[in-house]
Design a protein around this motif. Sequence first.
Motif, PDB file in Angstrom:
ATOM      1  N   CYS A  93       0.645  -1.758   0.333  1.00 36.47           N
ATOM      2  CA  CYS A  93      -0.201  -0.569   0.439  1.00 36.47           C
ATOM      3  C   CYS A  93       0.576   1.328  -0.183  1.00 36.47           C
ATOM      4  N   ALA A  94       1.989   1.311   0.732  1.00 35.41           N
ATOM      5  CA  ALA A  94       2.959   2.209   0.580  1.00 35.41           C
ATOM      6  C   ALA A  94       3.868   2.260  -0.643  1.00 35.41           C
ATOM      7  N   ASN A  95       3.934   0.623  -1.155  1.00 34.76           N
ATOM      8  CA  ASN A  95       4.740   0.964  -1.761  1.00 34.76           C
ATOM      9  C   ASN A  95       6.460   0.596  -1.927  1.00 34.76           C
ATOM     10  N   ARG A  96       6.180   0.045  -0.871  1.00 33.34           N
ATOM     11  CA  ARG A  96       7.870   0.171  -0.125  1.00 33.34           C
ATOM     12  C   ARG A  96       8.681  -1.186   0.492  1.00 33.34           C
ATOM     13  N   VAL A  97       9.700  -1.580   1.160  1.00 24.39           N
ATOM     14  CA  VAL A  97      10.534  -2.393   1.196  1.00 24.39           C
ATOM     15  C   VAL A  97      10.663  -2.764   3.108  1.00 24.39           C
ATOM     16  N   ARG A  98      10.011  -3.190   3.332  1.00 24.38           N
ATOM     17  CA  ARG A  98      10.570  -2.852   5.013  1.00 24.38           C
ATOM     18  C   ARG A  98      11.494  -3.943   5.336  1.00 24.38           C
ATOM     19  N   GLY A  99      11.830  -5.265   4.168  1.00 30.10           N
ATOM     20  CA  GLY A  99      13.137  -5.776   5.408  1.00 30.10           C
ATOM     21  C   GLY A  99      13.199  -6.645   3.835  1.00 30.10           C
ATOM     22  N   VAL A 100      14.656  -7.330   4.066  1.00 32.72           N
ATOM     23  CA  VAL A 100      15.126  -7.723   2.788  1.00 32.72           C
ATOM     24  C   VAL A 100      15.719  -9.269   3.547  1.00 32.72           C
ATOM     25  N   ARG A 101      15.768 -10.053   2.849  1.00 33.78           N
ATOM     26  CA  ARG A 101      16.863 -11.459   4.181  1.00 33.78           C
ATOM     27  C   ARG A 101      17.428 -11.997   2.990  1.00 33.78           C
ATOM     28  N   ALA A 102      18.574 -12.407   3.074  1.00 34.98           N
ATOM     29  CA  ALA A 102      19.597 -13.238   2.440  1.00 34.98           C
ATOM     30  C   ALA A 102      19.244 -14.459   2.570  1.00 34.98           C
ATOM     31  N   LEU A 103      18.080 -15.691   1.180  1.00 38.27           N
ATOM     32  CA  LEU A 103      18.048 -17.128   1.554  1.00 38.27           C
ATOM     33  C   LEU A 103      19.039 -17.741   1.569  1.00 38.27           C
ATOM     34  N   ARG A 104      19.321 -17.743  -0.117  1.00 37.49           N
ATOM     35  CA  ARG A 104      20.430 -18.721  -0.427  1.00 37.49           C
ATOM     36  C   ARG A 104      21.196 -17.843  -1.356  1.00 37.49           C
ATOM     37  N   PRO A 105      22.075 -19.100  -1.778  1.00 37.54           N
ATOM     38  CA  PRO A 105      22.388 -18.152  -3.213  1.00 37.54           C
ATOM     39  C   PRO A 105      20.936 -18.998  -4.104  1.00 37.54           C
ATOM     40  N   ALA A 106      21.791 -18.912  -5.552  1.00 42.38           N
ATOM     41  CA  ALA A 106      20.553 -18.594  -6.710  1.00 42.38           C
ATOM     42  C   ALA A 106      21.413 -20.049  -7.466  1.00 42.38           C
ATOM     43  N   GLY A 107      20.146 -20.882  -7.628  1.00 42.92           N
ATOM     44  CA  GLY A 107      20.962 -21.535  -8.360  1.00 42.92           C
ATOM     45  C   GLY A 107      20.845 -22.829  -8.701  1.00 42.92           C
TER      46      GLY A 107
END
Length: 107
Positions: A93-107
């Motif tokens: 609704c605010a078009n905002r990233v509240r937080g980001v967490r790295a999960l794993r390498p892509a592949g």
Amino acid sequence: MKTILVGFAALAIGAALSAPVQAQGGFNFGFRFGDQMTDFYPQRAICLTDRQIREAIARRGYTDIALNVPNDRRIEVRAVQDGWVYLIDFDFCANRVRGVRALRPAG
């Protein structure tokens, strides 16, 4: 009968006008700049659709975007950037990233 109705109406109006005026608790006057999150991220009248959410995340440089179930104006988004898979907490609704967490390498 007409006199009684007119007298009753006059009595009702007089009672309403003579009633004490109470302070209204809902009125608040003041200026606020920068102390509320909505000052920086105003709420939209209409929240983003799934397509608009994907486009907003893509504009931030992410690819392979997958949306989770929305929950109270927020949605978790799984996306890839720079060879890593991230879990993004996004306020749609605010078009905002509240937080980001790295999960794993892509592949």
